[in-house]
Design a protein around this motif. Structure first.
Motif, PDB file in Angstrom:
ATOM      1  N   ILE A  29       1.320  -0.520  -0.084  1.00 42.17           N
ATOM      2  CA  ILE A  29      -0.108  -0.123   0.306  1.00 42.17           C
ATOM      3  C   ILE A  29       0.937   1.187  -0.403  1.00 42.17           C
ATOM      4  N   GLU A  30       1.852   1.355   0.643  1.00 47.92           N
ATOM      5  CA  GLU A  30       2.919   2.266   0.529  1.00 47.92           C
ATOM      6  C   GLU A  30       3.564   2.747  -0.714  1.00 47.92           C
ATOM      7  N   ASN A  31       4.000   1.434  -0.402  1.00 45.90           N
ATOM      8  CA  ASN A  31       4.818   1.700  -2.291  1.00 45.90           C
ATOM      9  C   ASN A  31       3.438   2.618  -3.764  1.00 45.90           C
ATOM     10  N   ILE A  32       2.066   1.741  -3.558  1.00 43.24           N
ATOM     11  CA  ILE A  32       1.174   1.930  -4.456  1.00 43.24           C
ATOM     12  C   ILE A  32       1.411   4.005  -3.945  1.00 43.24           C
ATOM     13  N   LEU A  33       1.150   4.150  -2.597  1.00 44.25           N
ATOM     14  CA  LEU A  33       1.400   6.043  -2.440  1.00 44.25           C
ATOM     15  C   LEU A  33       2.289   6.287  -3.183  1.00 44.25           C
ATOM     16  N   VAL A  34       3.106   5.992  -3.613  1.00 44.45           N
ATOM     17  CA  VAL A  34       4.465   6.580  -3.848  1.00 44.45           C
ATOM     18  C   VAL A  34       4.593   6.067  -5.433  1.00 44.45           C
ATOM     19  N   LEU A  35       4.470   5.824  -5.516  1.00 43.16           N
ATOM     20  CA  LEU A  35       3.435   5.287  -7.411  1.00 43.16           C
ATOM     21  C   LEU A  35       2.621   6.659  -7.505  1.00 43.16           C
ATOM     22  N   ASP A  36       1.761   6.417  -7.378  1.00 41.64           N
ATOM     23  CA  ASP A  36       0.869   7.364  -7.308  1.00 41.64           C
ATOM     24  C   ASP A  36       1.301   9.098  -7.696  1.00 41.64           C
ATOM     25  N   GLY A  37       1.891   8.804  -6.405  1.00 45.52           N
ATOM     26  CA  GLY A  37       2.430  11.067  -6.218  1.00 45.52           C
ATOM     27  C   GLY A  37       3.245  11.082  -6.925  1.00 45.52           C
ATOM     28  N   ASN A  38       3.896  10.027  -7.357  1.00 44.80           N
ATOM     29  CA  ASN A  38       5.590  10.232  -8.398  1.00 44.80           C
ATOM     30  C   ASN A  38       4.355  10.633 -10.110  1.00 44.80           C
ATOM     31  N   TRP A  39       3.862   9.072 -10.235  1.00 48.05           N
ATOM     32  CA  TRP A  39       2.847   9.543 -11.575  1.00 48.05           C
ATOM     33  C   TRP A  39       2.108  10.532 -10.924  1.00 48.05           C
ATOM     34  N   GLU A  41       3.064  13.587 -10.090  1.00 47.31           N
ATOM     35  CA  GLU A  41       4.250  14.451 -10.207  1.00 47.31           C
ATOM     36  C   GLU A  41       4.545  14.849 -11.934  1.00 47.31           C
ATOM     37  N   SER A  42       4.579  13.751 -12.753  1.00 47.74           N
ATOM     38  CA  SER A  42       4.905  13.516 -13.909  1.00 47.74           C
ATOM     39  C   SER A  42       3.727  14.123 -14.645  1.00 47.74           C
ATOM     40  N   LYS A  43       2.622  14.242 -14.053  1.00 53.14           N
ATOM     41  CA  LYS A  43       1.589  14.215 -15.220  1.00 53.14           C
ATOM     42  C   LYS A  43       2.190  15.634 -15.429  1.00 53.14           C
ATOM     43  N   GLN A  44       1.818  16.017 -13.580  1.00 51.78           N
ATOM     44  CA  GLN A  44       1.728  17.917 -14.070  1.00 51.78           C
ATOM     45  C   GLN A  44       3.107  18.294 -14.399  1.00 51.78           C
ATOM     46  N   GLU A  45       4.455  17.254 -14.254  1.00 55.18           N
ATOM     47  CA  GLU A  45       4.839  18.024 -16.018  1.00 55.18           C
ATOM     48  C   GLU A  45       4.563  18.272 -16.755  1.00 55.18           C
ATOM     49  N   GLU A  91       6.925   9.504 -21.297  1.00 58.36           N
ATOM     50  CA  GLU A  91       8.031   8.610 -21.053  1.00 58.36           C
ATOM     51  C   GLU A  91       7.291   7.518 -19.243  1.00 58.36           C
ATOM     52  N   ALA A  92       7.951   8.913 -18.670  1.00 58.64           N
ATOM     53  CA  ALA A  92       8.198   8.398 -17.805  1.00 58.64           C
ATOM     54  C   ALA A  92       6.937   8.611 -16.392  1.00 58.64           C
ATOM     55  N   MET A  93       5.862   9.070 -16.665  1.00 58.71           N
ATOM     56  CA  MET A  93       3.972   8.845 -16.619  1.00 58.71           C
ATOM     57  C   MET A  93       4.064   7.914 -16.873  1.00 58.71           C
ATOM     58  N   ASN A  94       3.965   6.987 -18.310  1.00 58.44           N
ATOM     59  CA  ASN A  94       3.390   5.948 -18.071  1.00 58.44           C
ATOM     60  C   ASN A  94       3.941   4.520 -17.962  1.00 58.44           C
ATOM     61  N   ALA A  97       2.520   4.936 -14.669  1.00 55.00           N
ATOM     62  CA  ALA A  97       1.202   3.626 -14.486  1.00 55.00           C
ATOM     63  C   ALA A  97       1.357   2.960 -14.352  1.00 55.00           C
ATOM     64  N   GLU A  98       2.462   2.395 -15.243  1.00 55.90           N
ATOM     65  CA  GLU A  98       1.924   0.189 -15.643  1.00 55.90           C
ATOM     66  C   GLU A  98       2.897  -0.306 -14.337  1.00 55.90           C
ATOM     67  N   LYS A  99       3.203   0.692 -13.302  1.00 51.57           N
ATOM     68  CA  LYS A  99       4.031  -0.080 -11.807  1.00 51.57           C
ATOM     69  C   LYS A  99       2.797   0.303 -11.163  1.00 51.57           C
ATOM     70  N   LEU A 100       1.775   1.299 -11.149  1.00 53.67           N
ATOM     71  CA  LEU A 100       0.656   1.770 -10.199  1.00 53.67           C
ATOM     72  C   LEU A 100       0.028   0.572 -10.248  1.00 53.67           C
ATOM     73  N   GLN A 101      -0.442   0.499 -12.402  1.00 52.20           N
ATOM     74  CA  GLN A 101      -1.685  -0.340 -12.230  1.00 52.20           C
ATOM     75  C   GLN A 101      -1.271  -2.407 -11.674  1.00 52.20           C
TER      76      GLN A 101
END
Length: 424
Positions: A29-39, A41-45, A91-94, A97-101
């Motif tokens: 769950i913690e990893n999911i939230l980190v990946l969600d945050g990274n996704w 951030e990359s989307k905002q960028e 590419e980073a965002m995708n 997204a794949e890791k999060l899924q």
């Protein structure tokens, strides 16, 4: 699949409730939230880069018209840089997204608060017993011996033609099997279910939609050349009829039933529990699927359990109802009730039905929503139940109804079989 918004909001509750399954979900769950945050951030960028690119695109032409060649050329150079940055950000965002899924697919459904703690089927909670358990008589035999005696099921020719777990039903055995299927379908139709004859193979997206894929247990038969899967239950094609659909609230409830053969590898199954009809690789089943408003799903779950109980009563079989403990709960289920019939010849309880509420777990994978009274989109709740799986029903009918003259057929089935006793 759990909704990300729920994980963000209820992280600690989810981690704690998953412990009922003996599943330590904290790190995941913690990893999911980190990946969600990274996704995010990359989307905002990416959005920031796109905004700057759009602004530059508008200004370059104006700069050239105004004769500001240096500024225009600098803007063009910057636009080139932004194009490369945009590619990298996408590419980073995708990738996130794949890791999060993939991580979300690893998280089982959160057990309902009523699910008891426990490690295995031995810890399931017996809620009720119904019917009279027959007294085993001296001449009684298990169903695999009765199958030979009356020449109604041939396990050996099944091994020759296909392999263990693929029996042939013959004569009165085949007619009894067909009678049960028709009886179950008629019961469902009379209770408002729409009968469906679905395909018996599905694509990967369908397996993912109802949670059978990714197949961690290796229990599904996979036709690799065409990348199709033999269904282990009609739940998959019936529920996936509504994948990626937005239904109207007035369409609910959706009540479906279907007969299909079911195919399960049953890898790792050994011992007396797999003898005869107790565990097969191919078996027949009539399934019920419900698509419901979230406010109604638990009342519907109780209704479905009562429905299966009524069928078992009509078949004159003694049965008991259990609430599954966390350790025995299926990956996609929030709450499951099992129904078991008693076989006096084997002196054991045989599971014949599981009735489950998946809440939004499947609907989130399926992207199956409805519009509420305020025109907002919400995930539906999905439920399903076996009504019923035939092998152990047939085993119990044969074993519990033995007489010295033959095997008596319950009165409710006689109009379907055309005979009231199986005999030589």
């Amino acid at each position: 699949m759990l909704e990300l918004a729920r994980i963000r909001k209820e992280k600690e509750t989810i981690i704690e409730r998953l412990k009922l399954r003996n599943f330590d979900g904290k790190e995941l769950i913690e990893n999911i939230l980190v990946l969600d945050g990274n996704w995010r951030e990359s989307k905002q960028e990416l959005e920031k880069i796109a905004a700057e690119s759009n602004q530059l695109a508008k200004s370059i032409g104006s700069l050239f018209k105004e004769g500001k060649q240096d500024e225009a050329n600098k803007a063009k150079a910057r636009a080139g840089e932004l194009k490369e940055l945009e590619k990298n950000a996408k590419e980073a965002m995708n990738a996130y997204a794949e890791k999060l899924q993939a991580a979300l697919y690893e998280v089982p459904n959160v057990p309902n608060p009523s699910v008891p703690a426990g490690n295995s089927d031995e810890d399931n909670e017996v809620l009720s017993n119904s019917g009279t358990i027959p007294t085993k008589l001296d001449f009684w035999q298990p169903h695999w011996e009765l199958a030979k005696k009356y020449d109604i099921i041939d396990f050996e020719v099944g091994v020759k033609v296909t392999g263990a777990g693929f029996p042939f039903y013959k004569g009165q055995g085949a007619r009894l099997q067909r009678a049960l299927i028709n009886f179950f379908l008629d019961q469902a139709r009379d209770n408002g279910y729409t009968e469906i004859i679905p395909p018996f193979v599905v694509n990967e997206a369908s397996g993912i939609g109802t949670g059978q894929l990714p197949d961690k247990e290796g229990q599904m038969y996979h036709a690799t050349i065409d990348d199709l899967y033999l269904i282990p239950t009609a739940e998959i094609p019936l529920t996936n009829m509504y994948r990626n659909e937005l239904v109207k609230s007035t369409d609910l409830p959706i009540k479906l039933t279907g007969y299909t053969p079911c195919f399960r590898r049953e890898a790792g199954s050994y011992g007396s529990d797999v003898r005869g009809l107790n565990r097969l690789h191919q078996f027949d089943k009539v399934e019920l699927v419900r698509i419901e408003h979230p406010d109604n799903s638990y009342a519907v779950l109780d209704e479905m359990v009562k429905y299966v109980q009524d069928i078992l009563t009509k078949l004159e079989l003694p049965y008991r109802t259990l609430r599954l403990c966390g350790g025995d709960l299926g990956f996609t289920s929030a709450l499951t009730f099992d129904l078991e019939v008693y076989s006096a010849a084997q002196d054991k309880w045989l599971e014949v039905s599981s009735v489950s509420n998946f809440e939004t777990f499947q609907a989130n994978r399926l992207k199956l929503r409805f519009k509420d009274e305020n025109n907002n989109k919400q995930l539906v709740h999905t439920l399903n139940g076996s009504a019923l799986a035939l092998p152990r029903i047939l085993a119990a009918l044969l074993e519990n109804n033995q007489t010295e003259e033959g095997i008596k057929i319950p009165a409710a089935l006689v109009p379907y079989t055309g005979f009231d006793i199986i005999k030589n």
